[in-house]
Design an enzyme around this catalytic site. Structure first.
Site, PDB file in Angstrom:
ATOM      1  N   GLY A   1      42.261  38.400  33.034  1.00 18.05           N
ATOM      2  CA  GLY A   1      42.151  39.861  32.989  1.00 18.05           C
ATOM      3  C   GLY A   1      43.125  40.749  33.744  1.00 18.05           C
ATOM      4  N   HIS A   2      43.104  40.582  35.068  1.00 15.07           N
ATOM      5  CA  HIS A   2      43.410  41.697  36.248  1.00 15.07           C
ATOM      6  C   HIS A   2      45.025  41.875  36.110  1.00 15.07           C
ATOM      7  CE1 HIS A   2      46.337  38.947  38.565  1.00 15.07           C
ATOM      8  NE2 HIS A   2      46.376  37.675  38.250  1.00 15.07           N
TER       9      HIS A   2
ATOM     10  N   CYS B   1      53.314  35.427  43.755  1.00 10.03           N
ATOM     11  CA  CYS B   1      53.826  33.917  44.013  1.00 10.03           C
ATOM     12  C   CYS B   1      54.800  33.404  44.845  1.00 10.03           C
ATOM     13  CB  CYS B   1      52.953  32.642  43.665  1.00 10.03           C
ATOM     14  SG  CYS B   1      51.696  33.172  42.232  1.00 10.03           S
TER      15      CYS B   1
ATOM     16  N   THR C   1      27.123  29.162  35.752  1.00  7.23           N
ATOM     17  CA  THR C   1      26.979  29.852  35.112  1.00  7.23           C
ATOM     18  C   THR C   1      27.785  31.382  35.460  1.00  7.23           C
ATOM     19  OG1 THR C   1      24.715  29.868  36.781  1.00  7.23           O
ATOM     20  CG2 THR C   1      24.859  31.807  35.660  1.00  7.23           C
TER      21      THR C   1
ATOM     22  N   GLN D   1      51.084  37.313  30.218  1.00  8.07           N
ATOM     23  CA  GLN D   1      52.359  38.594  30.696  1.00  8.07           C
ATOM     24  C   GLN D   1      52.593  39.186  29.258  1.00  8.07           C
ATOM     25  OE1 GLN D   1      53.146  39.830  33.123  1.00  8.07           O
ATOM     26  NE2 GLN D   1      52.745  38.649  35.522  1.00  8.07           N
TER      27      GLN D   1
HETATM   28  N1  PLP Z   1      50.816  32.805  34.356  1.00  9.37           N
HETATM   29  C1  PLP Z   1      52.136  34.049  34.131  1.00  9.37           C
HETATM   30  C2  PLP Z   1      52.967  34.527  33.297  1.00  9.37           C
HETATM   31  C3  PLP Z   1      51.677  34.906  35.325  1.00  9.37           C
HETATM   32  O1  PLP Z   1      52.154  35.888  35.938  1.00  9.37           O
HETATM   33  C4  PLP Z   1      50.516  34.569  36.223  1.00  9.37           C
HETATM   34  C5  PLP Z   1      50.370  35.296  37.683  1.00  9.37           C
HETATM   35  O2  PLP Z   1      50.935  36.176  38.272  1.00  9.37           O
HETATM   36  C6  PLP Z   1      49.490  33.408  35.924  1.00  9.37           C
HETATM   37  C7  PLP Z   1      49.932  32.528  34.954  1.00  9.37           C
HETATM   38  C8  PLP Z   1      48.215  32.953  37.156  1.00  9.37           C
HETATM   39  O3  PLP Z   1      47.608  33.934  36.631  1.00  9.37           O
HETATM   40  P1  PLP Z   1      46.559  34.719  37.968  1.00  9.37           P
HETATM   41  O4  PLP Z   1      46.827  34.748  38.675  1.00  9.37           O
HETATM   42  O5  PLP Z   1      44.930  35.027  36.704  1.00  9.37           O
HETATM   43  O6  PLP Z   1      45.595  33.106  38.123  1.00  9.37           O
END
Ligand code: PLP
Length: 398
Positions: A203-204, A328, A240, A182
């Protein structure tokens, strides 16, 4: 307003057009396996090299060999944490915080079941870490300390350089992993100045697609791979290479560096405008982070005595996307573990909303949200069973 207003950029971001365009040739024209020997494979392997250099620049790593590509932030964290522990099998102590993302927290809970001793450091009511507790927790058996750079729910930034100094003074052999998912794209990251051993990004969260991440591993840190197989990524991540996505995170890293100033001035200005207007116009609102140092795009506001999920549904009806808790945990009615750790009052914890902006957020959008939100909150406040408490609060605030 008939347009989507997306204020959930800590959940995920829109892929930048420039990122998308940079990726395109690697799906169709330049589809070679980058490990192949022939000329046709050279553009793909060159593209990976360039992307690695861009991520190195974004993190100010000393050497691009210190960067490996992964599939996401969760994989970067799993690779770092398990990789360090596998190399230190005689050590059984780990330190982390109560406010980590589930990608990290759930792994520690699994490791606890496997016999690791995990200390969870608490935070104060602003969401700031208890550094004294951290200092006292480090001992000769501590293999790893893992602290996020910025919290996904509140945006609070943790003082990583200070934390690194504390740890290394207590035990120079303890490794520090930083989940910077973040922080990337929101504040400058300098792994050398921070003194971290491992640092993960995804990346996202900064306008690359979902499904690509990176892990910085300091050249003095040796870890085992999570995915064992081919020799890719210096033997640390078999499989790969996902060339188009690697190109995408490289381009996004370059753009994120260019955009940092805008993020820290204009995005912050819009976030502050949204926050100030809500706090001014809604008597039963509170800023959950108080004076803590935060990333520029995030605000977490509690609306007392009403349900956050209901606010979100009303906002959604108007095309406004925000969230309660992390991506999540939203969808579950469990109150946020982060806000619980901060001691956010029971009266506000269920009514807490995170707004997270991006470079695509406009002032018009912010003003529209500011205009419609008080009406939504008022309607729900009038339906709340806590009318006496609300009356008290109204008197207190007037
Ligand atoms: N760590 C933090 C602080 C996050 O906010 C997130 C996703 O919301 C993640 C880890 C997990 O990232 P990813 O969705 O790319 O697995």
């Amino acid at each position: 307003m008939d347009k989507l207003i997306y204020l959930d950029n800590n959940a995920t971001t829109r892929v930048d057009d420039k990122v998308f365009e940079a990726m395109l040739p690697y799906f169709k024209e330049e589809y070679a396996n980058p490990s192949s020997m022939y000329e046709f494979a050279k553009p793909a392997s060159r593209a990976i090299k360039e992307a690695r250099a861009k991520v190195r620049d974004m993190l100010n790593a000393a050497n691009e060999k210190e960067i490996i590509f992964t599939s996401c932030g969760s994989e970067s964290a799993n690779e770092a944490i398990r990789g360090v522990l596998n190399m230190n099998k005689n050590k059984r102590h780990i330190i982390t915080t109560k406010v980590e993302h589930p990608a990290v927290l759930n792994l520690y809970q699994t490791l606890e079941k496997q016999g690791y001793n995990v200390d969870y450091i608490g935070v104060n009511s602003n969401g700031e870490l208890d550094l004294e507790q951290l200092k006292n927790a480090v001992n000769s058996d501590t293999a790893l300390v893992s602290v996020m750079y910025a919290n996904n729910e509140t945006g609070v930034i943790y003082p990583i350089e200070k934390i690194s100094n504390i740890i290394k003074t207590q035990n120079p052999n303890t490794k520090l992993f930083v989940d910077a998912v973040q922080a990337a794209g929101k504040i400058p990251i300098d792994v050398q100045a921070l003194g971290v051993d491992l640092l993960g990004i995804s990346g996202h969260k900064f306008h690359a697609p979902k499904g690509i991440g990176a892990l910085y591993i300091n050249s003095k840190t040796v870890i085992t791979p999570l995915i064992i197989g081919g020799h890719q990524e210096r033997g640390l991540r078999a499989g790969t290479e996902n060339v188009p996505y690697i190109v995408g995170i490289g381009k996004a890293a370059e753009l994120a560096v260019d955009n940092l100033k805008y993020e820290m001035t204009e995005v912050k200005r819009l976030r502050d405008r949204l926050e100030a207007n809500i706090l001014k116009n809604v008597f039963n609102s509170r800023l959950n982070t108080g004076v803590a140092n935060r990333v520029p795009n995030t605000t977490n506001i509690g609306f007392e005595y009403i349900e956050g999920e209901l606010i979100l549904l009303h906002l959604s009806d108007l095309g406004i996307c925000a969230s309660s808790g992390s991506a999540c945990t939203s969808g579950s009615l469990e109150p946020s573990h982060v806000l619980r750790a901060m001691g956010v009052p029971f009266t506000a914890i269920h009514g807490s909303i995170r707004f997270s902006l991006s470079k695509y957020t406009t002032e018009k959008e912010i003003d529209y949200v500011t205009e419609v939100l008080p009406g939504i909150v008022n309607k729900l406040t009038n339906l709340s069973p806590f009318q006496n408490e609300l009356e008290e609060l109204r008197k207190l605030k007037s």
